[in-house]
Design a protein around this motif. Structure first.
Motif, PDB file in Angstrom:
ATOM      1  N   THR A  12       0.842  -1.203   0.000  1.00 57.20           N
ATOM      2  CA  THR A  12       0.000   0.000   0.000  1.00 57.20           C
ATOM      3  C   THR A  12       0.881   1.258   0.000  1.00 57.20           C
ATOM      4  O   THR A  12       2.113   1.155   0.087  1.00 57.20           O
ATOM      5  N   GLY A  13       0.226   2.410  -0.065  1.00 60.62           N
ATOM      6  CA  GLY A  13       0.936   3.669  -0.291  1.00 60.62           C
ATOM      7  C   GLY A  13       1.621   4.278   0.916  1.00 60.62           C
ATOM      8  O   GLY A  13       1.240   5.343   1.397  1.00 60.62           O
ATOM      9  N   ILE A  15       5.638   5.008   2.808  1.00 61.70           N
ATOM     10  CA  ILE A  15       7.045   5.198   2.469  1.00 61.70           C
ATOM     11  C   ILE A  15       7.858   3.905   2.604  1.00 61.70           C
ATOM     12  O   ILE A  15       8.835   3.698   1.888  1.00 61.70           O
ATOM     13  N   THR A  39      -1.839  -1.225  -4.212  1.00 60.38           N
ATOM     14  CA  THR A  39      -2.883  -0.199  -4.359  1.00 60.38           C
ATOM     15  C   THR A  39      -2.321   0.807  -5.374  1.00 60.38           C
ATOM     16  O   THR A  39      -1.085   0.932  -5.512  1.00 60.38           O
ATOM     17  N   ASN A  41      -1.966   3.854  -5.029  1.00 59.81           N
ATOM     18  CA  ASN A  41      -1.078   4.782  -4.308  1.00 59.81           C
ATOM     19  C   ASN A  41       0.302   4.188  -4.021  1.00 59.81           C
ATOM     20  O   ASN A  41       1.280   4.922  -3.894  1.00 59.81           O
ATOM     21  N   PHE A  45       5.453   4.980  -4.687  1.00 64.76           N
ATOM     22  CA  PHE A  45       6.643   4.692  -3.869  1.00 64.76           C
ATOM     23  C   PHE A  45       7.543   3.629  -4.485  1.00 64.76           C
ATOM     24  O   PHE A  45       8.739   3.628  -4.273  1.00 64.76           O
ATOM     25  N   THR A  89      -1.072   0.745   5.154  1.00 68.75           N
ATOM     26  CA  THR A  89      -1.359   2.129   5.575  1.00 68.75           C
ATOM     27  C   THR A  89      -2.563   2.161   6.522  1.00 68.75           C
ATOM     28  O   THR A  89      -3.377   1.223   6.554  1.00 68.75           O
ATOM     29  N   ALA A  90      -2.686   3.281   7.251  1.00 69.96           N
ATOM     30  CA  ALA A  90      -3.856   3.492   8.115  1.00 69.96           C
ATOM     31  C   ALA A  90      -5.123   3.363   7.271  1.00 69.96           C
ATOM     32  O   ALA A  90      -6.117   2.762   7.693  1.00 69.96           O
ATOM     33  N   ASN A  91      -5.066   3.902   6.072  1.00 71.90           N
ATOM     34  CA  ASN A  91      -6.222   3.889   5.167  1.00 71.90           C
ATOM     35  C   ASN A  91      -6.655   2.468   4.816  1.00 71.90           C
ATOM     36  O   ASN A  91      -7.826   2.097   4.987  1.00 71.90           O
ATOM     37  N   THR A  92      -5.704   1.649   4.357  1.00 71.06           N
ATOM     38  CA  THR A  92      -6.068   0.289   3.923  1.00 71.06           C
ATOM     39  C   THR A  92      -6.499  -0.567   5.119  1.00 71.06           C
ATOM     40  O   THR A  92      -7.448  -1.347   5.021  1.00 71.06           O
ATOM     41  N   ALA A 121       2.576   0.358   8.912  1.00 71.89           N
ATOM     42  CA  ALA A 121       3.672   1.338   9.020  1.00 71.89           C
ATOM     43  C   ALA A 121       3.062   2.705   8.757  1.00 71.89           C
ATOM     44  O   ALA A 121       2.349   2.886   7.766  1.00 71.89           O
ATOM     45  N   MET A 122       3.331   3.625   9.662  1.00 71.36           N
ATOM     46  CA  MET A 122       2.741   4.979   9.498  1.00 71.36           C
ATOM     47  C   MET A 122       3.350   5.932  10.519  1.00 71.36           C
ATOM     48  O   MET A 122       4.064   5.504  11.433  1.00 71.36           O
TER      49      MET A 122
HETATM   50  C1  LIG Z   1       5.246  10.844   1.131  1.00 73.54           C
HETATM   51  C2  LIG Z   1       4.075  10.140   1.758  1.00 73.54           C
HETATM   52  C3  LIG Z   1       4.295   9.103   2.626  1.00 73.54           C
HETATM   53  C4  LIG Z   1       3.237   8.445   3.228  1.00 73.54           C
HETATM   54  N1  LIG Z   1       3.500   7.438   4.110  1.00 73.54           N
HETATM   55  C5  LIG Z   1       2.465   6.805   4.721  1.00 73.54           C
HETATM   56  C6  LIG Z   1       2.719   5.770   5.621  1.00 73.54           C
HETATM   57  O1  LIG Z   1       3.858   5.370   5.884  1.00 73.54           O
HETATM   58  N2  LIG Z   1       1.663   5.179   6.233  1.00 73.54           N
HETATM   59  C7  LIG Z   1       0.364   5.564   5.990  1.00 73.54           C
HETATM   60  O2  LIG Z   1      -0.552   5.012   6.595  1.00 73.54           O
HETATM   61  N3  LIG Z   1       0.112   6.554   5.098  1.00 73.54           N
HETATM   62  C8  LIG Z   1       1.120   7.184   4.456  1.00 73.54           C
HETATM   63  N4  LIG Z   1       0.856   8.186   3.572  1.00 73.54           N
HETATM   64  C9  LIG Z   1      -0.561   8.507   3.279  1.00 73.54           C
HETATM   65  C10 LIG Z   1      -1.157   7.483   2.304  1.00 73.54           C
HETATM   66  O3  LIG Z   1      -0.404   7.411   1.124  1.00 73.54           O
HETATM   67  C11 LIG Z   1      -2.614   7.837   2.016  1.00 73.54           C
HETATM   68  O4  LIG Z   1      -3.393   7.678   3.195  1.00 73.54           O
HETATM   69  C12 LIG Z   1      -3.203   7.010   0.903  1.00 73.54           C
HETATM   70  O5  LIG Z   1      -4.570   7.327   0.767  1.00 73.54           O
HETATM   71  C13 LIG Z   1      -3.051   5.524   1.157  1.00 73.54           C
HETATM   72  O6  LIG Z   1      -3.646   4.814   0.095  1.00 73.54           O
HETATM   73  P1  LIG Z   1      -3.670   3.221   0.058  1.00 73.54           P
HETATM   74  O7  LIG Z   1      -3.987   2.760   1.438  1.00 73.54           O
HETATM   75  O8  LIG Z   1      -4.773   2.911  -0.894  1.00 73.54           O
HETATM   76  O9  LIG Z   1      -2.371   2.765  -0.455  1.00 73.54           O
HETATM   77  C14 LIG Z   1       1.905   8.835   2.925  1.00 73.54           C
HETATM   78  C15 LIG Z   1       1.678   9.861   2.020  1.00 73.54           C
HETATM   79  C16 LIG Z   1       2.747  10.511   1.446  1.00 73.54           C
HETATM   80  C17 LIG Z   1       2.477  11.627   0.477  1.00 73.54           C
END
Ligand SMILES: Cc1cc2nc3c(=O)[nH]c(=O)nc-3n(C[C@H](O)[C@H](O)[C@H](O)COP(=O)(O)O)c2cc1C
Length: 396
Positions: A12-13, A15, A39, A41, A45, A89-92, A121-122
Protein backbone atom coordinates in the motif's frame (compact mmCIF):
# COMPACT_ATOMS: atom_id res chain seq x y z
CA UNK A 1 11.88 -24.07 2.34
CA UNK A 2 8.81 -22.45 0.78
CA UNK A 3 8.61 -24.36 -2.45
CA UNK A 4 5.06 -25.09 -3.56
CA UNK A 5 3.70 -22.16 -1.54
CA UNK A 6 2.15 -19.05 -3.03
CA UNK A 7 2.54 -15.85 -1.04
CA UNK A 8 0.33 -12.94 -2.04
CA UNK A 9 1.95 -9.67 -0.97
CA UNK A 10 -0.22 -6.56 -0.82
CA UNK A 11 1.70 -3.27 -0.94
CA UNK A 12 0.00 0.00 0.00
CA UNK A 13 0.94 3.67 -0.29
CA UNK A 14 3.43 4.12 2.53
CA UNK A 15 7.05 5.20 2.47
CA UNK A 16 8.16 1.75 3.70
CA UNK A 17 6.96 0.19 0.42
CA UNK A 18 10.54 0.19 -0.90
CA UNK A 19 11.57 -2.25 1.84
CA UNK A 20 9.24 -4.90 0.46
CA UNK A 21 11.49 -5.30 -2.59
CA UNK A 22 14.07 -6.92 -0.32
CA UNK A 23 11.41 -9.11 1.30
CA UNK A 24 10.22 -10.36 -2.10
CA UNK A 25 13.82 -11.40 -2.87
CA UNK A 26 14.00 -13.34 0.39
CA UNK A 27 10.75 -15.18 -0.31
CA UNK A 28 11.88 -15.96 -3.87
CA UNK A 29 15.22 -17.26 -2.62
CA UNK A 30 13.30 -19.57 -0.30
CA UNK A 31 11.45 -21.06 -3.24
CA UNK A 32 8.05 -19.38 -2.86
CA UNK A 33 5.84 -18.31 -5.71
CA UNK A 34 5.34 -14.60 -4.96
CA UNK A 35 2.44 -12.63 -6.35
CA UNK A 36 2.22 -8.90 -5.75
CA UNK A 37 -0.83 -6.70 -5.65
CA UNK A 38 -0.44 -2.94 -5.17
CA UNK A 39 -2.88 -0.20 -4.36
CA UNK A 40 -2.66 2.56 -6.99
CA UNK A 41 -1.08 4.78 -4.31
CA UNK A 42 1.69 2.23 -3.65
CA UNK A 43 2.99 2.92 -7.16
CA UNK A 44 3.97 6.41 -5.98
CA UNK A 45 6.64 4.69 -3.87
CA UNK A 46 7.76 1.63 -5.88
CA UNK A 47 7.53 0.78 -9.54
CA UNK A 48 5.58 -2.03 -11.08
CA UNK A 49 8.67 -2.90 -13.13
CA UNK A 50 10.84 -3.46 -10.02
CA UNK A 51 8.21 -5.61 -8.31
CA UNK A 52 7.58 -7.57 -11.51
CA UNK A 53 11.29 -8.33 -11.93
CA UNK A 54 11.81 -9.34 -8.32
CA UNK A 55 8.67 -11.47 -8.03
CA UNK A 56 9.05 -12.90 -11.55
CA UNK A 57 5.31 -12.55 -11.88
CA UNK A 58 2.85 -10.04 -13.20
CA UNK A 59 2.05 -7.27 -10.70
CA UNK A 60 -1.65 -6.61 -10.17
CA UNK A 61 -3.05 -3.11 -9.60
CA UNK A 62 -6.20 -2.46 -11.60
CA UNK A 63 -9.37 -4.20 -10.47
CA UNK A 64 -11.12 -3.90 -13.83
CA UNK A 65 -8.20 -5.11 -15.90
CA UNK A 66 -9.94 -8.49 -16.01
CA UNK A 67 -8.31 -11.16 -18.19
CA UNK A 68 -10.46 -14.22 -17.58
CA UNK A 69 -14.03 -15.11 -16.62
CA UNK A 70 -12.92 -15.30 -12.99
CA UNK A 71 -11.95 -11.82 -11.81
CA UNK A 72 -8.51 -11.34 -10.27
CA UNK A 73 -9.80 -10.40 -6.82
CA UNK A 74 -11.27 -13.90 -6.53
CA UNK A 75 -8.65 -15.97 -8.37
CA UNK A 76 -5.72 -14.35 -6.53
CA UNK A 77 -7.48 -14.84 -3.19
CA UNK A 78 -8.19 -18.49 -4.01
CA UNK A 79 -4.70 -19.34 -5.29
CA UNK A 80 -2.62 -17.93 -2.43
CA UNK A 81 -1.65 -19.93 0.66
CA UNK A 82 -1.18 -16.76 2.67
CA UNK A 83 -1.74 -13.03 2.24
CA UNK A 84 0.72 -10.52 3.65
CA UNK A 85 -0.05 -6.80 3.53
CA UNK A 86 3.14 -4.81 4.09
CA UNK A 87 3.41 -1.97 4.54
CA UNK A 88 -0.23 -1.49 5.48
CA UNK A 89 -1.36 2.13 5.58
CA UNK A 90 -3.86 3.49 8.11
CA UNK A 91 -6.22 3.89 5.17
CA UNK A 92 -6.07 0.29 3.92
CA UNK A 93 -6.19 -1.17 7.47
CA UNK A 94 -9.35 0.81 8.16
CA UNK A 95 -10.96 -0.12 4.88
CA UNK A 96 -10.32 -3.85 5.37
CA UNK A 97 -11.67 -3.68 8.94
CA UNK A 98 -14.87 -2.08 7.67
CA UNK A 99 -15.28 -4.43 4.72
CA UNK A 100 -14.67 -1.71 2.13
CA UNK A 101 -13.54 -3.20 -1.17
CA UNK A 102 -12.85 -0.26 -3.47
CA UNK A 103 -9.63 -1.38 -5.17
CA UNK A 104 -8.06 -4.69 -6.16
CA UNK A 105 -6.10 -5.13 -2.91
CA UNK A 106 -9.04 -4.41 -0.59
CA UNK A 107 -11.37 -6.57 -2.71
CA UNK A 108 -8.92 -9.50 -2.44
CA UNK A 109 -8.68 -8.95 1.33
CA UNK A 110 -12.47 -9.07 1.51
CA UNK A 111 -12.57 -12.38 -0.39
CA UNK A 112 -9.55 -13.94 1.34
CA UNK A 113 -10.28 -16.86 3.67
CA UNK A 114 -6.87 -18.19 4.69
CA UNK A 115 -4.16 -16.81 6.96
CA UNK A 116 -3.61 -13.05 6.66
CA UNK A 117 -0.71 -11.14 8.19
CA UNK A 118 -0.68 -7.34 8.27
CA UNK A 119 2.43 -5.25 8.97
CA UNK A 120 1.34 -1.63 9.51
CA UNK A 121 3.67 1.34 9.02
CA UNK A 122 2.74 4.98 9.50
CA UNK A 123 3.42 8.20 11.37
CA UNK A 124 3.15 7.71 15.17
CA UNK A 125 0.15 10.04 15.47
CA UNK A 126 -1.66 8.07 12.78
CA UNK A 127 -0.78 4.86 14.66
CA UNK A 128 -2.21 6.28 17.89
CA UNK A 129 -5.37 7.54 16.19
CA UNK A 130 -8.39 6.03 17.97
CA UNK A 131 -10.11 4.98 14.74
CA UNK A 132 -6.97 3.21 13.47
CA UNK A 133 -6.53 1.41 16.81
CA UNK A 134 -10.19 0.38 16.83
CA UNK A 135 -9.88 -0.96 13.29
CA UNK A 136 -6.73 -2.89 14.20
CA UNK A 137 -8.54 -4.50 17.13
CA UNK A 138 -11.39 -5.47 14.76
CA UNK A 139 -8.87 -7.19 12.47
CA UNK A 140 -7.24 -8.97 15.42
CA UNK A 141 -10.63 -10.16 16.64
CA UNK A 142 -11.12 -11.81 13.24
CA UNK A 143 -7.91 -13.80 13.64
CA UNK A 144 -5.71 -11.61 11.41
CA UNK A 145 -2.14 -11.44 12.71
CA UNK A 146 -0.86 -7.90 13.19
CA UNK A 147 2.91 -7.41 13.27
CA UNK A 148 3.14 -4.24 15.32
CA UNK A 149 5.43 -1.49 14.05
CA UNK A 150 8.72 -0.68 15.75
CA UNK A 151 9.60 2.58 17.51
CA UNK A 152 12.34 4.89 16.29
CA UNK A 153 12.99 7.73 13.86
CA UNK A 154 10.24 7.91 11.27
CA UNK A 155 10.60 9.07 7.68
CA UNK A 156 8.23 11.97 8.43
CA UNK A 157 10.71 13.39 10.96
CA UNK A 158 8.93 12.19 14.11
CA UNK A 159 10.36 9.92 16.80
CA UNK A 160 7.83 7.29 17.91
CA UNK A 161 6.05 4.05 17.09
CA UNK A 162 5.21 3.52 13.44
CA UNK A 163 8.21 2.08 11.57
CA UNK A 164 7.55 -1.10 9.63
CA UNK A 165 8.75 -3.94 11.86
CA UNK A 166 12.00 -5.67 10.91
CA UNK A 167 11.91 -7.64 7.66
CA UNK A 168 13.24 -10.80 9.32
CA UNK A 169 10.28 -10.68 11.73
CA UNK A 170 7.84 -10.48 8.80
CA UNK A 171 9.70 -13.24 6.96
CA UNK A 172 9.69 -15.52 10.04
CA UNK A 173 5.98 -14.91 10.71
CA UNK A 174 5.10 -15.93 7.15
CA UNK A 175 7.38 -19.00 7.22
CA UNK A 176 5.98 -20.07 10.60
CA UNK A 177 2.41 -19.71 9.35
CA UNK A 178 3.12 -21.67 6.17
CA UNK A 179 5.09 -24.38 7.98
CA UNK A 180 2.05 -25.41 9.94
CA UNK A 181 -0.50 -24.73 7.22
CA UNK A 182 -1.39 -28.37 6.61
CA UNK A 183 -0.65 -30.16 9.88
CA UNK A 184 -4.38 -30.47 10.64
CA UNK A 185 -5.56 -30.76 7.05
CA UNK A 186 -8.52 -33.12 6.77
CA UNK A 187 -9.25 -32.92 10.51
CA UNK A 188 -12.34 -31.44 12.06
CA UNK A 189 -11.49 -29.57 15.26
CA UNK A 190 -14.26 -28.45 17.59
CA UNK A 191 -13.32 -25.86 20.21
CA UNK A 192 -15.37 -24.29 23.00
CA UNK A 193 -14.67 -20.87 24.45
CA UNK A 194 -15.96 -18.28 26.90
CA UNK A 195 -17.79 -18.49 30.19
CA UNK A 196 -21.28 -19.96 30.15
CA UNK A 197 -24.20 -17.76 31.17
CA UNK A 198 -26.78 -19.22 33.54
CA UNK A 199 -29.95 -17.14 33.72
CA UNK A 200 -31.52 -16.26 37.05
CA UNK A 201 -34.39 -14.22 35.62
CA UNK A 202 -34.86 -12.25 32.37
CA UNK A 203 -32.34 -9.58 33.45
CA UNK A 204 -29.81 -11.34 35.69
CA UNK A 205 -27.39 -14.21 35.29
CA UNK A 206 -24.49 -16.12 36.84
CA UNK A 207 -21.28 -16.26 34.81
CA UNK A 208 -17.49 -15.97 35.15
CA UNK A 209 -14.65 -13.77 33.89
CA UNK A 210 -13.57 -15.98 30.99
CA UNK A 211 -13.00 -13.81 27.90
CA UNK A 212 -12.98 -16.67 25.40
CA UNK A 213 -9.62 -15.44 24.03
CA UNK A 214 -7.76 -18.73 24.58
CA UNK A 215 -10.39 -20.75 22.71
CA UNK A 216 -10.49 -18.17 19.92
CA UNK A 217 -6.70 -18.29 19.60
CA UNK A 218 -6.90 -22.10 19.39
CA UNK A 219 -9.64 -21.90 16.74
CA UNK A 220 -7.68 -19.41 14.62
CA UNK A 221 -4.52 -21.48 14.84
CA UNK A 222 -6.33 -24.72 14.03
CA UNK A 223 -7.80 -23.02 10.93
CA UNK A 224 -4.31 -21.77 9.98
CA UNK A 225 -3.09 -25.36 10.31
CA UNK A 226 -5.65 -26.48 7.73
CA UNK A 227 -8.37 -27.88 10.00
CA UNK A 228 -12.10 -27.57 9.49
CA UNK A 229 -12.95 -25.58 12.61
CA UNK A 230 -16.13 -25.23 14.63
CA UNK A 231 -15.98 -22.71 17.48
CA UNK A 232 -18.74 -23.11 20.05
CA UNK A 233 -18.64 -19.93 22.10
CA UNK A 234 -20.57 -17.66 24.43
CA UNK A 235 -18.72 -14.62 23.01
CA UNK A 236 -19.12 -12.54 19.85
CA UNK A 237 -16.30 -13.50 17.52
CA UNK A 238 -16.07 -13.17 13.76
CA UNK A 239 -14.03 -15.63 11.73
CA UNK A 240 -14.09 -17.38 8.36
CA UNK A 241 -15.02 -20.75 9.97
CA UNK A 242 -18.22 -22.04 11.59
CA UNK A 243 -19.13 -20.29 14.84
CA UNK A 244 -21.97 -21.61 17.02
CA UNK A 245 -23.07 -19.01 19.57
CA UNK A 246 -24.35 -20.52 22.81
CA UNK A 247 -25.31 -19.23 26.23
CA UNK A 248 -25.65 -21.81 28.98
CA UNK A 249 -23.79 -25.02 29.83
CA UNK A 250 -26.78 -27.01 28.55
CA UNK A 251 -26.69 -25.14 25.22
CA UNK A 252 -22.97 -25.84 24.95
CA UNK A 253 -23.52 -29.51 25.68
CA UNK A 254 -26.15 -29.86 22.98
CA UNK A 255 -23.98 -27.98 20.43
CA UNK A 256 -21.13 -30.40 21.22
CA UNK A 257 -23.48 -33.38 20.89
CA UNK A 258 -24.30 -32.25 17.37
CA UNK A 259 -20.62 -32.10 16.36
CA UNK A 260 -19.28 -35.13 18.30
CA UNK A 261 -19.68 -37.89 15.70
CA UNK A 262 -17.92 -36.00 12.92
CA UNK A 263 -15.11 -34.44 14.95
CA UNK A 264 -11.50 -35.60 15.14
CA UNK A 265 -10.43 -33.33 18.00
CA UNK A 266 -12.50 -31.59 20.68
CA UNK A 267 -10.85 -28.90 22.81
CA UNK A 268 -12.86 -27.71 25.80
CA UNK A 269 -11.36 -24.30 26.56
CA UNK A 270 -14.67 -22.82 27.77
CA UNK A 271 -15.26 -22.03 31.43
CA UNK A 272 -18.45 -24.00 32.02
CA UNK A 273 -20.47 -23.14 35.12
CA UNK A 274 -20.57 -26.02 37.61
CA UNK A 275 -24.05 -25.00 38.77
CA UNK A 276 -27.13 -23.34 37.30
CA UNK A 277 -30.22 -21.91 38.90
CA UNK A 278 -32.71 -24.73 39.46
CA UNK A 279 -35.57 -22.84 37.89
CA UNK A 280 -35.19 -19.60 36.01
CA UNK A 281 -37.80 -17.04 37.06
CA UNK A 282 -40.00 -16.05 34.13
CA UNK A 283 -40.37 -12.52 35.55
CA UNK A 284 -37.75 -10.18 37.05
CA UNK A 285 -37.30 -11.04 40.75
CA UNK A 286 -38.61 -8.11 42.80
CA UNK A 287 -36.75 -6.72 45.80
CA UNK A 288 -38.73 -8.16 48.73
CA UNK A 289 -38.96 -7.28 52.40
CA UNK A 290 -36.30 -9.84 53.41
CA UNK A 291 -32.59 -8.90 53.48
CA UNK A 292 -31.70 -12.35 52.18
CA UNK A 293 -32.53 -13.94 48.85
CA UNK A 294 -31.78 -17.61 48.40
CA UNK A 295 -31.17 -19.08 44.97
CA UNK A 296 -31.36 -22.83 44.63
CA UNK A 297 -28.62 -24.17 42.34
CA UNK A 298 -28.35 -27.55 40.66
CA UNK A 299 -25.26 -29.18 39.22
CA UNK A 300 -24.63 -28.76 35.49
CA UNK A 301 -23.57 -31.86 33.57
CA UNK A 302 -19.81 -32.45 33.50
CA UNK A 303 -19.49 -31.92 29.74
CA UNK A 304 -15.83 -32.97 29.47
CA UNK A 305 -16.34 -36.21 31.40
CA UNK A 306 -19.52 -36.85 29.37
CA UNK A 307 -17.61 -36.59 26.06
CA UNK A 308 -14.93 -39.00 27.33
CA UNK A 309 -17.59 -41.44 28.53
CA UNK A 310 -19.39 -41.31 25.18
CA UNK A 311 -16.16 -42.11 23.36
CA UNK A 312 -15.30 -44.97 25.73
CA UNK A 313 -18.85 -46.34 25.70
CA UNK A 314 -18.88 -46.55 21.91
CA UNK A 315 -15.29 -47.92 21.84
CA UNK A 316 -14.28 -45.14 19.49
CA UNK A 317 -10.69 -44.10 18.86
CA UNK A 318 -11.77 -40.53 18.11
CA UNK A 319 -12.25 -37.72 18.83
CA UNK A 320 -9.11 -36.87 20.69
CA UNK A 321 -10.32 -34.89 23.73
CA UNK A 322 -8.48 -32.00 25.36
CA UNK A 323 -9.72 -30.41 28.58
CA UNK A 324 -8.77 -27.17 30.26
CA UNK A 325 -8.74 -26.53 33.97
CA UNK A 326 -8.52 -23.18 35.66
CA UNK A 327 -7.20 -23.31 39.20
CA UNK A 328 -6.47 -20.73 41.86
CA UNK A 329 -4.37 -23.10 44.05
CA UNK A 330 -2.54 -26.48 43.89
CA UNK A 331 -2.52 -26.31 40.09
CA UNK A 332 -0.58 -29.47 39.32
CA UNK A 333 -2.15 -31.65 41.98
CA UNK A 334 -5.69 -30.64 40.96
CA UNK A 335 -4.85 -31.09 37.29
CA UNK A 336 -3.49 -34.62 37.88
CA UNK A 337 -6.64 -35.61 39.74
CA UNK A 338 -8.80 -34.11 37.00
CA UNK A 339 -7.17 -35.87 34.03
CA UNK A 340 -7.54 -39.22 35.79
CA UNK A 341 -11.13 -38.57 36.78
CA UNK A 342 -12.33 -37.26 33.42
CA UNK A 343 -10.43 -39.59 31.11
CA UNK A 344 -9.36 -37.01 28.54
CA UNK A 345 -6.16 -37.28 26.45
CA UNK A 346 -4.65 -33.92 27.43
CA UNK A 347 -5.43 -31.45 30.17
CA UNK A 348 -4.22 -27.87 29.93
CA UNK A 349 -3.99 -26.30 33.37
CA UNK A 350 -3.76 -22.57 33.94
CA UNK A 351 -3.38 -20.52 37.08
CA UNK A 352 -6.16 -17.93 37.16
CA UNK A 353 -5.02 -16.40 40.45
CA UNK A 354 -2.43 -14.38 38.49
CA UNK A 355 -3.69 -11.20 36.83
CA UNK A 356 -0.96 -11.22 34.13
CA UNK A 357 -2.13 -14.52 32.62
CA UNK A 358 -5.33 -16.55 32.26
CA UNK A 359 -8.82 -15.00 32.28
CA UNK A 360 -9.20 -11.85 30.13
CA UNK A 361 -5.43 -11.48 29.67
CA UNK A 362 -3.79 -11.61 26.22
CA UNK A 363 -1.07 -13.86 27.64
CA UNK A 364 -1.09 -17.26 29.20
CA UNK A 365 1.28 -19.71 30.86
CA UNK A 366 0.09 -23.28 31.02
CA UNK A 367 1.07 -26.74 32.14
CA UNK A 368 -0.05 -29.58 29.89
CA UNK A 369 -0.60 -33.06 31.22
CA UNK A 370 -0.99 -35.96 28.84
CA UNK A 371 -2.65 -39.38 29.23
CA UNK A 372 0.75 -41.05 29.75
CA UNK A 373 1.59 -38.85 32.73
CA UNK A 374 4.00 -36.54 30.92
CA UNK A 375 4.00 -32.91 32.02
CA UNK A 376 4.91 -30.11 29.63
CA UNK A 377 5.22 -26.53 30.84
CA UNK A 378 4.75 -23.66 28.38
CA UNK A 379 6.27 -20.37 29.55
CA UNK A 380 4.33 -17.13 29.52
CA UNK A 381 3.57 -16.03 25.96
CA UNK A 382 0.72 -14.47 23.95
CA UNK A 383 -2.31 -16.79 23.80
CA UNK A 384 -1.75 -17.06 20.02
CA UNK A 385 1.69 -18.60 20.63
CA UNK A 386 0.45 -20.87 23.43
CA UNK A 387 -2.42 -22.02 21.20
CA UNK A 388 -0.01 -22.92 18.38
CA UNK A 389 2.19 -24.94 20.77
CA UNK A 390 -0.80 -26.82 22.21
CA UNK A 391 -2.03 -27.70 18.70
CA UNK A 392 1.43 -28.77 17.55
CA UNK A 393 1.68 -31.06 20.55
CA UNK A 394 -1.70 -32.67 20.10
CA UNK A 395 -1.36 -32.92 16.31
CA UNK A 396 1.57 -35.29 16.86
C1 LIG B 1 5.25 10.84 1.13
C2 LIG B 1 4.07 10.14 1.76
C3 LIG B 1 4.30 9.10 2.63
C4 LIG B 1 3.24 8.44 3.23
N1 LIG B 1 3.50 7.44 4.11
C5 LIG B 1 2.47 6.81 4.72
C6 LIG B 1 2.72 5.77 5.62
O1 LIG B 1 3.86 5.37 5.88
N2 LIG B 1 1.66 5.18 6.23
C7 LIG B 1 0.36 5.56 5.99
O2 LIG B 1 -0.55 5.01 6.60
N3 LIG B 1 0.11 6.55 5.10
C8 LIG B 1 1.12 7.18 4.46
N4 LIG B 1 0.86 8.19 3.57
C9 LIG B 1 -0.56 8.51 3.28
C10 LIG B 1 -1.16 7.48 2.30
O3 LIG B 1 -0.40 7.41 1.12
C11 LIG B 1 -2.61 7.84 2.02
O4 LIG B 1 -3.39 7.68 3.20
C12 LIG B 1 -3.20 7.01 0.90
O5 LIG B 1 -4.57 7.33 0.77
C13 LIG B 1 -3.05 5.52 1.16
O6 LIG B 1 -3.65 4.81 0.09
P1 LIG B 1 -3.67 3.22 0.06
O7 LIG B 1 -3.99 2.76 1.44
O8 LIG B 1 -4.77 2.91 -0.89
O9 LIG B 1 -2.37 2.76 -0.45
C14 LIG B 1 1.91 8.84 2.93
C15 LIG B 1 1.68 9.86 2.02
C16 LIG B 1 2.75 10.51 1.45
C17 LIG B 1 2.48 11.63 0.48
Amino acid sequence: MLSGKTILIGITGGIAAYKICELIRKFKKSGANVKVVCTPNALNFVTKLTLQNLSQNEVYVEEFDVKSWKPEHISLADEADIMLIAPATANTISKIAQGIADNLLTSIACAFRKKMIIAPAMNCNMWNNAAVQKNLSILKSRGIEILEPDSGFLACGYLGKGRLCRLDKIFDAVVEALKCSDKLKGKKVVITSGGTIEDIDPVRYISNYSSGKMGFALANNAADMGAEVVLITTKDFEAPYKIVKVKSALDMQSALDNEFDTSDIIIMAAAVADYRVKEMCAQKIKKGESDVLTLELVKNPDILAGLCERRAHNSLDKPLIVGFCAETENLLQNAKEKINKKGCDFLVANDISRSDIGFSSDDNEVTILDYSGAIIKLDKAPKRVIARKILELISK
